[in-house]
Design an enzyme around this catalytic site. Structure first.
Site, short mmCIF file in Angstrom:
data_model
loop_
_atom_site.label_atom_id
_atom_site.label_comp_id
_atom_site.label_asym_id
_atom_site.label_seq_id
_atom_site.Cartn_x
_atom_site.Cartn_y
_atom_site.Cartn_z
N CYS A 154 13.18 37.57 16.27
CA CYS A 154 12.93 38.07 17.62
C CYS A 154 11.51 38.59 17.78
CB CYS A 154 13.88 39.21 17.97
SG CYS A 154 15.51 39.03 17.27
N THR B 262 24.43 30.89 8.11
CA THR B 262 23.51 29.78 8.29
C THR B 262 22.78 29.80 9.62
OG1 THR B 262 25.48 28.52 8.91
CG2 THR B 262 24.64 28.19 6.68
N GLY B 263 23.09 30.81 10.45
CA GLY B 263 22.31 30.98 11.67
C GLY B 263 22.51 29.90 12.69
#
Lengths: 462, 462
Positions: free
Chosen positions: A45, A115-116
């Protein structure tokens, strides 16, 4: 006997699960983390702010390096990609990404999938050209910085006007580029309703950003050097020296899907409240790759956000070390900014409320962030989505300037507690002239919400 | 037939009650407001910022002038002091303050007491000397501005280090004066616990303010010109060119008390939830002169604050015009600042929790206001008071820099809804690097609160 936990993915969820589990264990745990990239525990982010130059060094975005994690006792294996999972044999296959390391198999007692997400990249003509960048990983961020530092790029086009899109538009503007942002939707920032998105549009235009909505990208044209030169749309070509794709992400679940793990309607792994993959006692998943329960709609949703990822990691780690952790679900709370414009949202937007079957009314108010007479007083707009008749708050959206956005947390806490707007009207919120008018925007919005509910109730004929 | 409402006091509560009632009436109401001062509807809380120069003009603090109220149909009689109330005859006696107006009596159908608070002025030797100022009314604010503009005052002494005291210390500092602030308590800002007050002390000292605590004022000495020259304390005299008394206020209830209205342990009028004086169908009271219900302690408390005063006014006006309005009580939420230091509190402090009989644990955490790597990241300290065993949040206090204080509203909303720290740990609060770390300070504090509750539970011997 030592129990081995294998974690796939070394970012927020994975490393938080690993370190929480290890911290609460008595040496009976062996924790191995497989990470295909170059970094662990970093703030994705934060990438736009590093590109913008607000954050000076890449390494400031890294909370903990692989070495630091190793010192804490975690067996972190970098540039190592998990390629398959055998749930029956309890084995993960992996390969060395760089080709010079070891390929092999690793048995586990417990498996953590962290694993996003993967970026949504449309199969557009020319999308692989040089100068076109995703912005989801630190590696991609590095490429953008390198590209900007090494080129004389003057015109940036950002495709997609969601969180990452508007944040990248700000970053490019900070870098001194001419910025155009494109989106198919009628207004930017579809995470809020179009009437609120229109405020973001106006503000971005005032900042000098060209906002093109209702505009679908058809492809990319390159110059003689093979580098992107323009973005093709139905309305014509837009010249571009650099292009950023901010088209959102989707859960990265191929590995588990192939192994037979359940994936929900949102595309994320389905887990129980303890973040255990349904039907598998010793397989856990969290972060951007899972589906979470929306507390209002009751549906499964996939929300890629660092704060959820960290919570999931802690919950998994707690459960792995014999504790009890349960994820209570989400409200879809989020915040962002474009330069000095703050944007917050929580709960359901209008289309989400409709999709969930709610009958609702809305109200939109303007208020100042501080007392009207106080220096720096600026307007903010607050929109509420309120259930018909009951008056229960279903959603809130804020678009405003300094110190407006974080008020969304008050609405989030109210929704979390099933509050109605009537009760909210007289809540005891803090007041002093440098912080709010005597009626804080939250209270003003609640009061107008009450009126909207009243006005909506059918009257018997006199 | 016309019903006459007489309102005593033309500030927040009084004018809000008057205008709300009139707005919802159909010409059957006559509303008369008696105000002994020169102003209506002004922000007393804004006075320090006007004195500091942050707010340029006095008139910016005035939300509505007497003329504007008259245009709205309210019969506002300025410089007119109510001197007695006859509850049986339903008559208010009044006198013209300036001596050239009319004295007389006024009958009412409904009476609204909005007489506010009066400053606590100790009977100290020399307290009436020139150069010693209260700061509760706009008239007093004017005197301070006049005094500062017209004199060469260099050294200011502020007596009392509560809200108004610290705000006036900031104002005097902004004016370029040397500032000393005195308080009897061991730490400044007794509205928060001493350990948190110590942070305010340090910050004020770093700003160049001399903070003398545990110091009782014994009197004031004057110079040859009759003007204050020093403040006498047990520890010696402190030279002063100007003195501000910020010793707090108490409900102004003499008028009603004399008439036989009930006053509670806090010193304020006792009302029901609709703000009706108990035992009197047609007498209403609100604002700084009433006692309100504290939602946690269950006790009656007097809290002088513009936001409550405005709420009371609206509730009274709603009830007077046939609607239903009820005040749900308070949590003691408040916010203030000294220069860049923000101070927030809600719920019960330690001594209040003890006095109410609660068993509690506390936890104090430090966190950043924004992501640690984001420019402008600064520390804030958050203290929670949590009920033993149950884990229910009883109170929260924040001392920090920019964008920390307003987080108190999230705690206030949580306490309002009887939340426990366990549930708060995973609440869906907004996150983005310019607004908070991935774990917002609220969540970090809640998590540590859970630990504090756990650690406090007695363990059976193994």
């Amino acid at each position: 006997m030592t129990r081995r936990i294998v974690v796939i993915g070394g970012d927020a969820t994975g490393m938080s699960a690993a370190s929480t589990a290890l911290r609460h264990s008595d040496g009976e745990l062996e924790v191995v983390v497989l990470e295909r990239g170059h970094y662990t525990s970093y703030s994705a982010c934060g990438i736009p702010y590093w590109i913008a130059g607000d954050v000076a060094e890449r390494d400031e975005l890294i909370a903990r390096s692989p070495e630091e994690h190793r010192e804490a006792g975690i067996d972190v294996r970098m540039r190592t990609e998990a390629t398959a999972i055998d749930l029956e044999r309890q084995v993960v296959s992996f390969r060395a990404v760089d080709g010079d390391g070891e390929d092999g198999e690793l048995g586990y007692d417990d498996l953590v999938l962290a694993t996003g997400a993967v970026p949504v990249v449309p199969p557009l003509d020319g999308v692989d050209a040089e100068g076109i960048h995703g912005v989801q990983s630190l590696e991609q961020g590095e490429q953008i910085v390198k590209d900007l530092d090494g080129s004389s790029a003057r015109r940036a086009v950002v495709v997609g006007a969601g969180y990452i899109g508007v944040e990248m538009a700000e970053a490019m503007l900070s870098r001194g580029l001419e910025v155009t942002i494109l989106d198919q939707a009628p207004e930017p920032f579809t995470q809020i309703d179009p009437d609120m998105g229109a405020l973001v549009r106006t503000a971005m235009e005032d900042m000098g950003i060209t906002v093109l909505t209702g505009t679908a990208v058809e492809g990319f044209d390159t110059g003689e050097d093979g580098r992107v030169a323009s973005v093709r749309t139905a309305d014509g070509a837009i010249a571009a020296d650099i292009v950023v794709l901010g088209l959102g992400v989707k859960p990265n679940v191929e590995l588990g899907k192939d192994a037979g793990l359940q994936v929900g309607q949102s595309g994320g792994y389905v887990t129980d409240v303890r973040m255990r993959c349904v039907g598998h006692e010793n397989v856990w998943a969290g972060g951007d790759c899972v589906e979470v329960h929306h507390r209002l709609s009751g549906q499964g949703v996939a929300i890629a956000l660092g704060t959820h990822a960290n919570k999931h990691g802690r919950i998994i780690g707690t459960n792995l070390s014999g504790g009890y952790g349960a994820f209570p679900g989400v409200l879809g709370t989020a915040i962002s900014k474009v330069c000095s414009l703050e944007i917050g949202r929580t709960g359901l937007g209008e289309s989400e409320a409709r999709a969930a079957g709610f009958g609702y009314v809305t109200t939109t108010i303007e208020s100042t962030n501080v007392a009207g007479y106080f220096p720096g007083a600026e307007m903010m707009t607050v929109k509420l989505i309120v259930e018909q008749r009951s008056g229960r708050l279903l959603g809130a959206q804020i678009v405003g300037r300094a110190n407006s956005g974080k008020r969304i947390d008050v609405f989030a806490t109210a929704i979390w507690n099933h509050m109605g707007v009537e009760e909210m009207t007289f809540m005891d919120l803090s007041y002093a002239p440098p912080f709010s008018p005597t009626w804080d925007a939250v209270l003003v919005a609640a009061r107008q919400g009450v009126k909207a509910v009243e006005d909506d109730i059918p009257r018997s004929p006199a």
